[in-house]
Design a protein around this motif. Structure first.
Motif, PDB file in Angstrom:
ATOM      1  N   UNK A 146      -9.839  49.308 -77.177  1.00  0.00           N
ATOM      2  CA  UNK A 146     -11.189  48.809 -77.436  1.00  0.00           C
ATOM      3  C   UNK A 146     -11.157  47.366 -77.939  1.00  0.00           C
ATOM      4  N   UNK A 147     -10.192  47.071 -78.794  1.00  0.00           N
ATOM      5  CA  UNK A 147     -10.087  45.720 -79.332  1.00  0.00           C
ATOM      6  C   UNK A 147      -9.722  44.723 -78.241  1.00  0.00           C
ATOM      7  N   UNK A 148      -8.760  45.075 -77.391  1.00  0.00           N
ATOM      8  CA  UNK A 148      -8.352  44.188 -76.309  1.00  0.00           C
ATOM      9  C   UNK A 148      -9.496  43.961 -75.323  1.00  0.00           C
ATOM     10  N   UNK A 149     -10.258  45.012 -75.045  1.00  0.00           N
ATOM     11  CA  UNK A 149     -11.392  44.887 -74.126  1.00  0.00           C
ATOM     12  C   UNK A 149     -12.443  43.937 -74.683  1.00  0.00           C
ATOM     13  N   UNK A 150     -12.645  43.972 -75.991  1.00  0.00           N
ATOM     14  CA  UNK A 150     -13.655  43.112 -76.611  1.00  0.00           C
ATOM     15  C   UNK A 150     -13.236  41.650 -76.620  1.00  0.00           C
ATOM     16  N   UNK A 151     -11.937  41.382 -76.536  1.00  0.00           N
ATOM     17  CA  UNK A 151     -11.447  40.007 -76.588  1.00  0.00           C
ATOM     18  C   UNK A 151     -11.639  39.271 -75.266  1.00  0.00           C
ATOM     19  N   UNK A 152     -11.651  40.025 -74.149  1.00  0.00           N
ATOM     20  CA  UNK A 152     -11.755  39.400 -72.822  1.00  0.00           C
ATOM     21  C   UNK A 152     -10.718  38.287 -72.667  1.00  0.00           C
ATOM     22  N   UNK A 153      -9.472  38.633 -72.917  1.00  0.00           N
ATOM     23  CA  UNK A 153      -8.392  37.645 -72.951  1.00  0.00           C
ATOM     24  C   UNK A 153      -8.277  36.852 -71.657  1.00  0.00           C
ATOM     25  N   UNK A 154      -8.463  37.521 -70.500  1.00  0.00           N
ATOM     26  CA  UNK A 154      -8.198  36.863 -69.222  1.00  0.00           C
ATOM     27  C   UNK A 154      -9.480  36.428 -68.491  1.00  0.00           C
ATOM     28  N   UNK A 155     -10.625  36.375 -69.156  1.00  0.00           N
ATOM     29  CA  UNK A 155     -11.867  35.980 -68.465  1.00  0.00           C
ATOM     30  C   UNK A 155     -11.783  34.607 -67.816  1.00  0.00           C
ATOM     31  N   UNK A 156     -11.041  33.696 -68.429  1.00  0.00           N
ATOM     32  CA  UNK A 156     -10.965  32.345 -67.904  1.00  0.00           C
ATOM     33  C   UNK A 156      -9.869  32.184 -66.858  1.00  0.00           C
ATOM     34  N   UNK A 157      -9.249  33.282 -66.446  1.00  0.00           N
ATOM     35  CA  UNK A 157      -8.195  33.222 -65.442  1.00  0.00           C
ATOM     36  C   UNK A 157      -8.535  34.177 -64.311  1.00  0.00           C
ATOM     37  N   UNK A 158      -9.424  33.759 -63.389  1.00  0.00           N
ATOM     38  CA  UNK A 158      -9.852  34.640 -62.304  1.00  0.00           C
ATOM     39  C   UNK A 158      -8.707  34.965 -61.347  1.00  0.00           C
ATOM     40  N   UNK A 159      -8.816  36.110 -60.697  1.00  0.00           N
ATOM     41  CA  UNK A 159      -7.772  36.576 -59.792  1.00  0.00           C
ATOM     42  C   UNK A 159      -8.253  36.405 -58.349  1.00  0.00           C
ATOM     43  N   UNK A 160      -7.949  35.261 -57.751  1.00  0.00           N
ATOM     44  CA  UNK A 160      -8.415  34.985 -56.395  1.00  0.00           C
ATOM     45  C   UNK A 160      -7.264  34.578 -55.473  1.00  0.00           C
ATOM     46  N   UNK A 161      -6.031  34.905 -55.856  1.00  0.00           N
ATOM     47  CA  UNK A 161      -4.889  34.451 -55.064  1.00  0.00           C
ATOM     48  C   UNK A 161      -4.877  35.056 -53.664  1.00  0.00           C
ATOM     49  N   UNK A 162      -5.481  36.233 -53.479  1.00  0.00           N
ATOM     50  CA  UNK A 162      -5.492  36.889 -52.172  1.00  0.00           C
ATOM     51  C   UNK A 162      -6.791  36.656 -51.404  1.00  0.00           C
ATOM     52  N   UNK A 163      -7.738  35.945 -51.991  1.00  0.00           N
ATOM     53  CA  UNK A 163      -9.001  35.662 -51.305  1.00  0.00           C
ATOM     54  C   UNK A 163      -8.785  34.558 -50.273  1.00  0.00           C
ATOM     55  N   UNK A 164      -9.455  34.621 -49.124  1.00  0.00           N
ATOM     56  CA  UNK A 164      -9.323  33.564 -48.115  1.00  0.00           C
ATOM     57  C   UNK A 164      -9.851  32.242 -48.641  1.00  0.00           C
ATOM     58  N   UNK A 165      -9.143  31.171 -48.312  1.00  0.00           N
ATOM     59  CA  UNK A 165      -9.542  29.850 -48.773  1.00  0.00           C
ATOM     60  C   UNK A 165     -10.442  29.165 -47.743  1.00  0.00           C
ATOM     61  N   UNK A 166     -11.022  28.026 -48.130  1.00  0.00           N
ATOM     62  CA  UNK A 166     -11.840  27.253 -47.201  1.00  0.00           C
ATOM     63  C   UNK A 166     -13.317  27.308 -47.526  1.00  0.00           C
ATOM     64  N   UNK A 167     -14.067  26.370 -46.953  1.00  0.00           N
ATOM     65  CA  UNK A 167     -15.493  26.257 -47.248  1.00  0.00           C
ATOM     66  C   UNK A 167     -16.329  27.388 -46.661  1.00  0.00           C
TER      67      UNK A 167
END
Length: 228
Positions: A146-167
């Protein structure tokens, strides 16, 4: 000497863990997402101990990748307070030179050591280990989770390495980067995955996005087009 040896061993374990995960995911770049086991223990029972430790273990390899020792006691400080007087100028001068190596690094209840150690470990996981602990396996005590969830430690590090790139990408984050724009906040997303759902689907996702598997699927698709 003992601390430097322990640090070197932990560093080598992290390299082994990273290699195993990179082999599994087929990637070798950036921060990796892993599932870990976490637990805390104390010097003695009854939650009245002066010392406690939190330990993070990689689920895939079973190796300890980080730990934090919390202490409510420093023998050097105790001796100096007795010999110099806790409120004396001599003690104040001595403590300034001793502060960086003082072993007393925690103030609070012994029972809360496990939660505090987890906070420290999660906050430094990217900087020290190059890893995000995205799923956690622990005992029935929910306070740490519960404490770790409330901290949102990784909110500023999105996980988009597998998303397609480009406009023209369907990913708003990658699309914004391609246009040299600031991506909108993830908090504005209409469809979100809860931690409970993510915990279930992440291991499956990690297997499906393995680069070797995707390449094999591409080869099979090309083969079917040539030989219907």
């Amino acid at each position: 000497m003992k601390k430097s040896v322990a640090s070197k061993k932990t560093f080598l374990k992290r390299k082994v863990v990273r290699k195993h995960h990179e082999d599994l995911l087929g990637t070798a770049n950036g921060v990796i997402d892993i599932t870990v086991s976490y637990d805390g223990t104390w010097q003695k029972r009854g939650h009245s101990s002066l010392y406690g430790i939190g330990i993070v273990i990689d689920i895939l390899t079973g190796l300890i990748i980080d730990y934090e020792i919390l202490s409510k006691y420093c023998p050097e400080c105790t001796t100096a307070k007795r010999d110099l007087g806790e409120n004396s100028a001599e003690y104040s001068i001595w403590y300034k030179s001793h502060q960086e190596e003082c072993s007393e690094n925690y103030v609070g209840s012994s029972n809360a050591m496990e939660v505090k150690a987890a906070e420290i470990l999660w906050k430094r996981s990217i900087k020290n280990c190059g890893m995000r602990y995205v799923s956690i396996l622990s005992d029935g005590d929910a306070k740490t989770y519960q404490h770790l969830s409330s901290l949102n430690v990784y909110d500023k590090t999105p996980k988009h390495s597998k998303c397609p790139t480009g406009s023209t990408s369907w990913c708003f984050y990658q699309r914004a980067l391609a246009k040299n724009e600031n991506p909108m906040s993830h908090s504005l997303m209409k469809t979100k995955l809860s931690e409970q759902v993510l915990e279930k689907i992440l291991p499956v996702y990690q297997r499906l996005v393995n680069d070797e598997l995707l390449m094999q699927c591409g080869k099979n698709s090309e083969c079917q087009r040539k030989h219907p």
